[in-house]
Design an enzyme around this catalytic site. Structure first.
Site, PDB file in Angstrom:
ATOM      1  N   GLY A  49       0.884  -1.175  -0.164  1.00  0.00           N
ATOM      2  CA  GLY A  49      -0.060  -0.009   0.049  1.00  0.00           C
ATOM      3  C   GLY A  49       0.786   1.238   0.082  1.00  0.00           C
ATOM      4  O   GLY A  49       2.019   1.342  -0.502  1.00  0.00           O
ATOM      5  N   ALA A  50       0.272   2.391   0.234  1.00  0.00           N
ATOM      6  CA  ALA A  50       0.867   3.823   0.087  1.00  0.00           C
ATOM      7  C   ALA A  50       1.308   3.895  -1.023  1.00  0.00           C
ATOM      8  O   ALA A  50       2.504   4.358  -1.396  1.00  0.00           O
ATOM      9  CB  ALA A  50       1.886   3.808   1.474  1.00  0.00           C
ATOM     10  N   HIS A  91       4.670   2.422  -8.036  1.00  0.00           N
ATOM     11  CA  HIS A  91       3.618   1.018  -8.004  1.00  0.00           C
ATOM     12  C   HIS A  91       2.960   1.010  -9.280  1.00  0.00           C
ATOM     13  O   HIS A  91       2.483   0.227  -9.843  1.00  0.00           O
ATOM     14  CB  HIS A  91       2.826   1.201  -6.762  1.00  0.00           C
ATOM     15  CG  HIS A  91       3.521   1.054  -5.369  1.00  0.00           C
ATOM     16  ND1 HIS A  91       3.537   2.029  -4.632  1.00  0.00           N
ATOM     17  CD2 HIS A  91       3.985  -0.015  -4.844  1.00  0.00           C
ATOM     18  CE1 HIS A  91       4.150   1.571  -3.574  1.00  0.00           C
ATOM     19  NE2 HIS A  91       4.404   0.255  -3.665  1.00  0.00           N
ATOM     20  N   SER A 118       9.379   6.032  -3.262  1.00  0.00           N
ATOM     21  CA  SER A 118       9.212   5.316  -2.083  1.00  0.00           C
ATOM     22  C   SER A 118       7.935   5.604  -1.396  1.00  0.00           C
ATOM     23  O   SER A 118       7.705   6.740  -0.977  1.00  0.00           O
ATOM     24  CB  SER A 118      10.582   5.051  -1.458  1.00  0.00           C
ATOM     25  OG  SER A 118      10.249   4.302  -0.088  1.00  0.00           O
ATOM     26  N   SER A 119       7.327   4.451  -0.397  1.00  0.00           N
ATOM     27  CA  SER A 119       6.023   4.894   0.342  1.00  0.00           C
ATOM     28  C   SER A 119       6.820   5.747   1.365  1.00  0.00           C
ATOM     29  O   SER A 119       6.205   6.475   2.192  1.00  0.00           O
ATOM     30  CB  SER A 119       5.474   3.612   0.850  1.00  0.00           C
ATOM     31  OG  SER A 119       5.079   3.026  -0.118  1.00  0.00           O
ATOM     32  N   ARG A 120       8.045   5.404   1.859  1.00  0.00           N
ATOM     33  CA  ARG A 120       8.686   5.908   3.059  1.00  0.00           C
ATOM     34  C   ARG A 120       9.084   7.499   2.691  1.00  0.00           C
ATOM     35  O   ARG A 120       9.169   8.066   3.723  1.00  0.00           O
ATOM     36  CB  ARG A 120       9.813   5.217   3.516  1.00  0.00           C
ATOM     37  CG  ARG A 120       9.899   3.727   3.774  1.00  0.00           C
ATOM     38  CD  ARG A 120      10.989   2.989   4.226  1.00  0.00           C
ATOM     39  NE  ARG A 120      10.861   1.778   4.330  1.00  0.00           N
ATOM     40  CZ  ARG A 120      10.609   1.065   5.504  1.00  0.00           C
ATOM     41  NH1 ARG A 120      10.495   1.952   6.614  1.00  0.00           N
ATOM     42  NH2 ARG A 120      10.462  -0.120   5.969  1.00  0.00           N
TER      43      ARG A 120
END
Length: 283
Positions: A31-32, A37, A189-191
C-alpha cells in the site's frame, strides 16, 4: 475493479479466470501507493490478460515494531489510484486471513547468502518474512507473471530464488521493472512521505552518490571508492548502513573489479528517522 478481502472469494474468481485461459499478472504491495507502483500495474496490464494487486502490510518482515506502526496506510487513496489506472482486482486481506490462527510456525525458506548480506545483515529475519508472505500470496493468486520494482533489488533476488526453489511456482515468470524516480533523482518510495521538507531536499544525494560510483568506477580495488562515497553521504547528514559495490546477479560484495563483471551500487542510509535504500547498475 473488484475488491476481495477473503482468500476463498478471490480464489474462486481466479479459478474462473483460469478456466477462461486468462493470463494473470500479479503486483504485491504494502500500500501507500505512488507512481512507482502504478508503473508496475501498467506493465502488468500490458503483459497480462488480468491484473491483480495485493495490499497487505506484512508484520513478519518488520524488525522494528515502531517501523511497522509508522508505515503509511492510505487505503482509500490506493484503491482510487488502482481503479484510475485500470487494475482489475485488489486483494486486501486482514492479517488473520493471511496468517490464520493455529496455522503453526512459518517454514524456513532456503535463501542462501541473500538473507545474511546487505539488507539481511541489518534486518535479520526480514527476508524470511518476505518469502513467507509472498509464498502465501502466490498460493492464493496463482499468478502467471509477477512484477516487482528494481529499487528493492535484493528482494527481487529473494523472490527469484523462492520461485526457482518451489516446483509449485515453476510456471511463474518474474518481471523486474526499472526504478521510477522523482525529477531530482530520488527513488520513489512509500517511506518518502515520512520525510520533512528539508529531508526531501537532501534525499536525492543518495542517487547522486550512486552516480558518483558509476562515474568513478575503474578496474582494481573498490574499497577506497566505497569509503569515499560513504563519507560523502555522512557529510550530507545521512547515517549510512552500507554503500556497497556488488556483483549484479549474486549481490556479493566485489572487493576488486576485473573490468568485465556486471556491477551494481547499493545504498542504505538513514535520513532523520527514515531509512532509505536505492541502487544503480554501474556497468
Amino acid at each position: 475493479m473488484r475488491l476481495y478481502k477473503k482468500r476463498n472469494d478471490i480464489q474462486g474468481f481466479i479459478t474462473h479466470l483460469q478456466d477462461k485461459k486468462q493470463e494473470i499478472g500479479f503486483v504485491p504491495t504494502m500500500g501507500a501507493l505512488h507512481a512507482g507502483h502504478i508503473s508496475l500495474i501498467r506493465t502488468a496490464r500490458q503483459q497480462s490478460d488480468f491484473t491483480v494487486c495485493s495490499i497487505f502490510v506484512n508484520p513478519t518482515q518488520f524488525n522494528d515494531p515502531k517501523d511497522l506502526q509508522k508505515y503509511p496506510r492510505t487505503i482509500e487513496k490506493d484503491l482510487y489510484l488502482l481503479e484510475q489506472h485500470g487494475c482489475d482486482a485488489v486483494f486486501y486481506p486482514e492479517v488473520a486471513e493471511v496468517y490464520p490462527p493455529g496455522s503453526g510456525p512459518a517454514p524456513h525458506y532456503d535463501l542462501g547468502r541473500l538473507e545474511s548480506i546487505l539488507e539481511g545483515a541489518y534486518r535479520p529475519g526480514h527476508f524470511q518474512g518476505v518469502a513467507d508472505v509472498v509464498s502465501r500470496l502466490f498460493y492464493t493468486i496463482h499468478p502467471d507473471k509477477v512484477f516487482f520494482g528494481q529499487k528493492d533489488l535484493q528482494q527481487c533476488r529473494v523472490i527469484e530464488r523462492l520461485i526457482a526453489g518451489n516446483p509449485d511456482f515453476d510456471k511463474i515468470r518474474m518481471n523486474i521493472v526499472p526504478t521510477l524516480r522523482e525529477p531530482d533523482g530520488l527513488a520513489m518510495s512509500s517511506r518518502n512521505t515520512r520525510l520533512s521538507p528539508e529531508e526531501l531536499r537532501k534525499a536525492p544525494e543518495i542517487y547522486q552518490t550512486l552516480l558518483y560510483l558509476k562515474e568513478q568506477l575503474a578496474p582494481g580495488d573498490l574499497a577506497p571508492l566505497q569509503e569515499t562515497a560513504k563519507t560523502r553521504l555522512t557529510r550530507e547528514g545521512f547515517r549510512p548502513d552500507y554503500v556497497s559495490i556488488v556483483d549484479t546477479q549474486t549481490l556479493e560484495t566485489c572487493g576488486s573489479w576485473n573490468g568485465h563483471t556486471p556491477l551494481t551500487g547499493l545504498v542504505a542510509a538513514y535520513l532523520g528517522e527514515v531509512r532509505l535504500i536505492d541502487n544503480l547498475e554501474l556497468v
